[in-house]
Write a protein that holds these residues in place. Structure first.
Motif, PDB file in Angstrom:
ATOM      1  N   VAL A   6      21.435  -5.830 -41.749  1.00  0.00           N
ATOM      2  CA  VAL A   6      22.157  -6.491 -42.840  1.00  0.00           C
ATOM      3  C   VAL A   6      21.429  -6.270 -44.153  1.00  0.00           C
ATOM      4  O   VAL A   6      22.045  -5.999 -45.178  1.00  0.00           O
ATOM      5  CB  VAL A   6      22.332  -8.004 -42.543  1.00  0.00           C
ATOM      6  N   LYS A   7      20.113  -6.367 -44.123  1.00  0.00           N
ATOM      7  CA  LYS A   7      19.329  -6.158 -45.337  1.00  0.00           C
ATOM      8  C   LYS A   7      19.511  -4.740 -45.865  1.00  0.00           C
ATOM      9  O   LYS A   7      19.731  -4.535 -47.047  1.00  0.00           O
ATOM     10  CB  LYS A   7      17.851  -6.420 -45.076  1.00  0.00           C
ATOM     11  N   ALA A   8      19.443  -3.766 -44.983  1.00  0.00           N
ATOM     12  CA  ALA A   8      19.601  -2.375 -45.400  1.00  0.00           C
ATOM     13  C   ALA A   8      20.998  -2.132 -45.956  1.00  0.00           C
ATOM     14  O   ALA A   8      21.171  -1.474 -46.988  1.00  0.00           O
ATOM     15  CB  ALA A   8      19.318  -1.433 -44.243  1.00  0.00           C
ATOM     16  N   SER A   9      22.002  -2.673 -45.301  1.00  0.00           N
ATOM     17  CA  SER A   9      23.377  -2.513 -45.762  1.00  0.00           C
ATOM     18  C   SER A   9      23.575  -3.174 -47.122  1.00  0.00           C
ATOM     19  O   SER A   9      24.183  -2.604 -48.028  1.00  0.00           O
ATOM     20  CB  SER A   9      24.336  -3.126 -44.741  1.00  0.00           C
ATOM     21  N   TYR A  10      23.065  -4.373 -47.273  1.00  0.00           N
ATOM     22  CA  TYR A  10      23.186  -5.099 -48.533  1.00  0.00           C
ATOM     23  C   TYR A  10      22.483  -4.347 -49.659  1.00  0.00           C
ATOM     24  O   TYR A  10      23.023  -4.211 -50.757  1.00  0.00           O
ATOM     25  CB  TYR A  10      22.598  -6.502 -48.389  1.00  0.00           C
ATOM     26  N   ASP A  11      21.271  -3.861 -49.386  1.00  0.00           N
ATOM     27  CA  ASP A  11      20.522  -3.126 -50.408  1.00  0.00           C
ATOM     28  C   ASP A  11      21.265  -1.868 -50.844  1.00  0.00           C
ATOM     29  O   ASP A  11      21.322  -1.546 -52.027  1.00  0.00           O
ATOM     30  CB  ASP A  11      19.126  -2.759 -49.898  1.00  0.00           C
ATOM     31  N   ILE A  65      10.143 -10.135 -38.415  1.00  0.00           N
ATOM     32  CA  ILE A  65       8.838  -9.948 -37.756  1.00  0.00           C
ATOM     33  C   ILE A  65       8.584 -11.069 -36.761  1.00  0.00           C
ATOM     34  O   ILE A  65       8.118 -10.822 -35.643  1.00  0.00           O
ATOM     35  CB  ILE A  65       7.714  -9.866 -38.809  1.00  0.00           C
ATOM     36  N   ALA A  66       8.902 -12.309 -37.146  1.00  0.00           N
ATOM     37  CA  ALA A  66       8.680 -13.445 -36.249  1.00  0.00           C
ATOM     38  C   ALA A  66       9.546 -13.342 -34.994  1.00  0.00           C
ATOM     39  O   ALA A  66       9.061 -13.602 -33.884  1.00  0.00           O
ATOM     40  CB  ALA A  66       8.975 -14.749 -36.988  1.00  0.00           C
ATOM     41  N   SER A  67      10.807 -12.952 -35.142  1.00  0.00           N
ATOM     42  CA  SER A  67      11.673 -12.859 -33.965  1.00  0.00           C
ATOM     43  C   SER A  67      11.240 -11.717 -33.050  1.00  0.00           C
ATOM     44  O   SER A  67      11.251 -11.855 -31.823  1.00  0.00           O
ATOM     45  CB  SER A  67      13.139 -12.705 -34.365  1.00  0.00           C
ATOM     46  N   PHE A  68      10.820 -10.600 -33.627  1.00  0.00           N
ATOM     47  CA  PHE A  68      10.329  -9.484 -32.814  1.00  0.00           C
ATOM     48  C   PHE A  68       9.059  -9.892 -32.075  1.00  0.00           C
ATOM     49  O   PHE A  68       8.924  -9.654 -30.867  1.00  0.00           O
ATOM     50  CB  PHE A  68      10.060  -8.256 -33.694  1.00  0.00           C
ATOM     51  N   SER A  69       8.132 -10.529 -32.783  1.00  0.00           N
ATOM     52  CA  SER A  69       6.868 -10.959 -32.171  1.00  0.00           C
ATOM     53  C   SER A  69       7.106 -11.976 -31.067  1.00  0.00           C
ATOM     54  O   SER A  69       6.481 -11.907 -29.998  1.00  0.00           O
ATOM     55  CB  SER A  69       5.948 -11.559 -33.234  1.00  0.00           C
ATOM     56  N   ALA A  70       8.008 -12.928 -31.316  1.00  0.00           N
ATOM     57  CA  ALA A  70       8.313 -13.933 -30.294  1.00  0.00           C
ATOM     58  C   ALA A  70       8.932 -13.276 -29.059  1.00  0.00           C
ATOM     59  O   ALA A  70       8.593 -13.645 -27.925  1.00  0.00           O
ATOM     60  CB  ALA A  70       9.258 -14.985 -30.861  1.00  0.00           C
ATOM     61  N   GLY A  71       9.816 -12.319 -29.259  1.00  0.00           N
ATOM     62  CA  GLY A  71      10.425 -11.620 -28.125  1.00  0.00           C
ATOM     63  C   GLY A  71       9.402 -10.881 -27.290  1.00  0.00           C
ATOM     64  O   GLY A  71       9.406 -10.966 -26.058  1.00  0.00           O
ATOM     65  N   VAL A  72       8.496 -10.177 -27.952  1.00  0.00           N
ATOM     66  CA  VAL A  72       7.461  -9.428 -27.235  1.00  0.00           C
ATOM     67  C   VAL A  72       6.505 -10.391 -26.539  1.00  0.00           C
ATOM     68  O   VAL A  72       6.111 -10.173 -25.385  1.00  0.00           O
ATOM     69  CB  VAL A  72       6.699  -8.497 -28.209  1.00  0.00           C
ATOM     70  N   VAL A  78      14.698 -12.902 -24.812  1.00  0.00           N
ATOM     71  CA  VAL A  78      14.018 -11.757 -25.427  1.00  0.00           C
ATOM     72  C   VAL A  78      15.039 -10.823 -26.070  1.00  0.00           C
ATOM     73  O   VAL A  78      14.868 -10.390 -27.218  1.00  0.00           O
ATOM     74  CB  VAL A  78      13.155 -11.000 -24.386  1.00  0.00           C
ATOM     75  N   SER A  79      16.122 -10.545 -25.359  1.00  0.00           N
ATOM     76  CA  SER A  79      17.137  -9.650 -25.925  1.00  0.00           C
ATOM     77  C   SER A  79      17.789 -10.280 -27.157  1.00  0.00           C
ATOM     78  O   SER A  79      18.052  -9.592 -28.142  1.00  0.00           O
ATOM     79  CB  SER A  79      18.188  -9.285 -24.884  1.00  0.00           C
ATOM     80  N   GLU A  80      18.019 -11.588 -27.137  1.00  0.00           N
ATOM     81  CA  GLU A  80      18.607 -12.246 -28.305  1.00  0.00           C
ATOM     82  C   GLU A  80      17.671 -12.194 -29.512  1.00  0.00           C
ATOM     83  O   GLU A  80      18.114 -11.977 -30.646  1.00  0.00           O
ATOM     84  CB  GLU A  80      18.958 -13.691 -27.965  1.00  0.00           C
ATOM     85  N   LEU A  81      16.376 -12.375 -29.291  1.00  0.00           N
ATOM     86  CA  LEU A  81      15.417 -12.298 -30.396  1.00  0.00           C
ATOM     87  C   LEU A  81      15.330 -10.881 -30.963  1.00  0.00           C
ATOM     88  O   LEU A  81      15.247 -10.692 -32.177  1.00  0.00           O
ATOM     89  CB  LEU A  81      14.042 -12.781 -29.936  1.00  0.00           C
ATOM     90  N   LEU A  82      15.366  -9.889 -30.087  1.00  0.00           N
ATOM     91  CA  LEU A  82      15.303  -8.509 -30.569  1.00  0.00           C
ATOM     92  C   LEU A  82      16.586  -8.111 -31.298  1.00  0.00           C
ATOM     93  O   LEU A  82      16.547  -7.394 -32.300  1.00  0.00           O
ATOM     94  CB  LEU A  82      15.014  -7.558 -29.410  1.00  0.00           C
ATOM     95  N   VAL A  83      17.732  -8.595 -30.832  1.00  0.00           N
ATOM     96  CA  VAL A  83      19.000  -8.332 -31.522  1.00  0.00           C
ATOM     97  C   VAL A  83      18.993  -9.020 -32.886  1.00  0.00           C
ATOM     98  O   VAL A  83      19.450  -8.453 -33.879  1.00  0.00           O
ATOM     99  CB  VAL A  83      20.201  -8.786 -30.662  1.00  0.00           C
ATOM    100  N   LEU A  84      18.463 -10.243 -32.951  1.00  0.00           N
ATOM    101  CA  LEU A  84      18.348 -10.944 -34.232  1.00  0.00           C
ATOM    102  C   LEU A  84      17.509 -10.135 -35.215  1.00  0.00           C
ATOM    103  O   LEU A  84      17.887  -9.974 -36.379  1.00  0.00           O
ATOM    104  CB  LEU A  84      17.736 -12.329 -34.032  1.00  0.00           C
ATOM    105  N   CYS A  85      16.395  -9.607 -34.744  1.00  0.00           N
ATOM    106  CA  CYS A  85      15.523  -8.794 -35.595  1.00  0.00           C
ATOM    107  C   CYS A  85      16.275  -7.577 -36.119  1.00  0.00           C
ATOM    108  O   CYS A  85      16.257  -7.297 -37.321  1.00  0.00           O
ATOM    109  CB  CYS A  85      14.300  -8.345 -34.791  1.00  0.00           C
ATOM    110  N   GLY A  86      16.954  -6.871 -35.250  1.00  0.00           N
ATOM    111  CA  GLY A  86      17.718  -5.689 -35.663  1.00  0.00           C
ATOM    112  C   GLY A  86      18.852  -6.043 -36.601  1.00  0.00           C
ATOM    113  O   GLY A  86      19.122  -5.330 -37.567  1.00  0.00           O
TER     114      GLY A  86
END
Length: 82
Positions: free
Chosen positions: A59-64, A15-22, A46-54
């Motif tokens: 990774v979380k979804a895959s791990y879960d 959320i923080a990386s997405f918000s910072a990018g926007v 901005v693109s790096e922050l959005l890629v970090l968010c994704g």
């Protein structure tokens, strides 16, 4: 308990990386001269922050998913009489 804290931390970072990018994109568009133009360095961050968010969410979804599959296999083996 630690897994739940890690999930909260991952969500907060995403959320923080997405918000910072926007926020950076909005500042570049509306407050820095020339208005309506974003510098290439701003686009890059901005693109790096959005890629970090994704990446964090992916990774979380895959791990879960893998963890649930492993957990189900263990339960199946535990329930199976030998």
């Amino acid at each position: 308990m630690a897994r739940q804290e890690l999930t909260k931390l991952q969500g907060a970072i995403a959320i923080a990386s997405f918000s910072a990018g926007v926020l950076i994109a909005m500042v570049c568009l509306f407050f820095i001269e020339p208005l309506g133009e974003i510098a290439s360095s701003a686009i890059s961050i901005v693109s790096e922050l959005l890629v970090l968010c994704g990446a964090i969410l992916g990774v979380k979804a895959s791990y879960d998913t893998k963890f649930r599959k492993f957990e189900n296999e263990l339960r199946h083996k535990a329930d199976k009489p030998e």
